[in-house]
Design a protein around this motif. Structure first.
Motif, PDB file in Angstrom:
ATOM      1  N   LYS A 196     -16.416  -0.668   1.087  1.00 48.41           N
ATOM      2  CA  LYS A 196     -16.190  -0.964  -0.314  1.00 48.41           C
ATOM      3  C   LYS A 196     -17.333  -0.700  -1.399  1.00 48.41           C
ATOM      4  O   LYS A 196     -17.066   0.241  -2.106  1.00 48.41           O
ATOM      5  CB  LYS A 196     -15.250  -2.213  -0.602  1.00 48.41           C
ATOM      6  CG  LYS A 196     -14.702  -2.202  -2.055  1.00 48.41           C
ATOM      7  CD  LYS A 196     -14.000  -3.666  -1.868  1.00 48.41           C
ATOM      8  CE  LYS A 196     -13.200  -3.888  -3.107  1.00 48.41           C
ATOM      9  NZ  LYS A 196     -12.664  -5.259  -3.310  1.00 48.41           N
TER      10      LYS A 196
ATOM     11  N   LEU B 127      -6.540  -1.815   3.183  1.00 52.79           N
ATOM     12  CA  LEU B 127      -5.793  -1.889   2.073  1.00 52.79           C
ATOM     13  C   LEU B 127      -5.248  -3.104   1.507  1.00 52.79           C
ATOM     14  O   LEU B 127      -5.229  -3.012   0.102  1.00 52.79           O
ATOM     15  CB  LEU B 127      -4.521  -0.839   2.559  1.00 52.79           C
ATOM     16  CG  LEU B 127      -4.619   0.446   2.971  1.00 52.79           C
ATOM     17  CD1 LEU B 127      -3.278   1.160   3.468  1.00 52.79           C
ATOM     18  CD2 LEU B 127      -5.407   1.208   1.896  1.00 52.79           C
ATOM     19  N   GLU B 128      -4.834  -4.020   2.198  1.00 52.85           N
ATOM     20  CA  GLU B 128      -4.186  -5.173   1.692  1.00 52.85           C
ATOM     21  C   GLU B 128      -5.544  -6.348   1.370  1.00 52.85           C
ATOM     22  O   GLU B 128      -5.788  -6.940   0.313  1.00 52.85           O
ATOM     23  CB  GLU B 128      -3.353  -5.772   2.643  1.00 52.85           C
ATOM     24  CG  GLU B 128      -2.141  -5.057   2.541  1.00 52.85           C
ATOM     25  CD  GLU B 128      -1.268  -5.749   3.828  1.00 52.85           C
ATOM     26  OE1 GLU B 128      -1.315  -6.461   4.439  1.00 52.85           O
ATOM     27  OE2 GLU B 128      -0.218  -4.849   4.204  1.00 52.85           O
TER      28      GLU B 128
ATOM     29  N   ARG C 190      -8.478  -3.950  -0.422  1.00 50.25           N
ATOM     30  CA  ARG C 190      -7.986  -3.186  -1.440  1.00 50.25           C
ATOM     31  C   ARG C 190      -8.782  -2.071  -2.025  1.00 50.25           C
ATOM     32  O   ARG C 190      -8.995  -1.787  -3.048  1.00 50.25           O
ATOM     33  CB  ARG C 190      -7.546  -4.210  -2.531  1.00 50.25           C
ATOM     34  CG  ARG C 190      -6.644  -5.275  -2.437  1.00 50.25           C
ATOM     35  CD  ARG C 190      -6.376  -6.279  -3.638  1.00 50.25           C
ATOM     36  NE  ARG C 190      -5.896  -5.408  -4.485  1.00 50.25           N
ATOM     37  CZ  ARG C 190      -4.837  -5.550  -5.192  1.00 50.25           C
ATOM     38  NH1 ARG C 190      -3.757  -6.256  -4.696  1.00 50.25           N
ATOM     39  NH2 ARG C 190      -4.375  -4.840  -6.028  1.00 50.25           N
TER      40      ARG C 190
ATOM     41  N   ASP D 162      -7.503   0.469  -4.416  1.00 49.04           N
ATOM     42  CA  ASP D 162      -7.467   0.131  -5.804  1.00 49.04           C
ATOM     43  C   ASP D 162      -8.824   0.061  -6.332  1.00 49.04           C
ATOM     44  O   ASP D 162      -8.937  -0.163  -7.624  1.00 49.04           O
ATOM     45  CB  ASP D 162      -6.930  -1.420  -5.852  1.00 49.04           C
ATOM     46  CG  ASP D 162      -5.450  -1.523  -5.572  1.00 49.04           C
ATOM     47  OD1 ASP D 162      -4.774  -0.478  -5.590  1.00 49.04           O
ATOM     48  OD2 ASP D 162      -4.972  -2.489  -5.009  1.00 49.04           O
TER      49      ASP D 162
END
Length: 185
Positions: free
Chosen positions: A51, A91-92, A95, A98
């Motif tokens: 990220k 993804l969760e 994120r 996002d």
């Protein structure tokens, strides 16, 4: 890391390096594929670090290429024991989809399927590796039996097959080069 990969002292020098490597392609877009070694351990690189890296890529690295005819493609592959759990983490928990990226489109691709016989045939055709059909079929079956269709192992077996083909070609060329009476000067 990027400066080292592009063999420059500072990342600001990368666009000039790309231009020098793509000379002769004036007016055409240059694709730069940054493909990292597959990540095998979360100790060194994990979704949280990814990220941060994607944000750096988007906010620092991509803007370096502004105004150039360069399209960047970043690939980071992960080899994991539990792909569904990894996907959830990406993804969760983190994120990643996002992320507020302005110059980058992020996609988490599905787990790579096992390689099938048709994929191996495509490889042989693409690289113009011609084998007698019976030998080819036997070789491909052996490769799939040995590797179970796992990508990295299959790549290694294909390299061995290609080496064997070239060894065979080298031997047959050497046999053809033996002097004959026809060329006895």
């Amino acid at each position: 890391m990027m400066a080292e990969a592009f063999e420059v002292n500072h990342i600001e020098d990368i666009p000039a390096r790309i231009r020098s490597k793509s000379q002769g392609a004036f007016g055409k877009q240059t694709l730069v594929n940054v493909r990292h070694q597959p990540v095998r351990s979360a100790k060194f690189f994990n979704p949280r670090i990814l990220k941060t890296y994607l944000e750096w890529w988007d906010h620092v690295f991509v803007p370096l290429m502004k105004g150039s005819q360069t399209f960047l493609l970043l690939g980071v592959s992960f080899i994991v024991e539990n792909p569904p759990k990894f996907r959830r983490a990406m993804l969760e928990q983190e994120r990643l989809e996002d992320l507020e990226l302005h110059e980058t489109v992020f996609r988490l691709l599905d787990e790579m399927e096992k390689i099938a016989r048709k994929d191996l045939l495509d490889f042989l055709r693409t690289h113009n590796i011609r084998l007698p059909i019976k030998r080819r079929d036997q070789a491909l079956e052996r490769i799939l039996e040995k590797t179970g269709g796992h990508y990295q192992q299959t790549i290694e077996q294909l390299k061995n097959l290609v080496d064997q083909v070239w060894d065979f070609i080298d031997e047959s060329v050497a046999d053809d080069e033996t002097p004959s009476d026809e060329f006895d000067y």
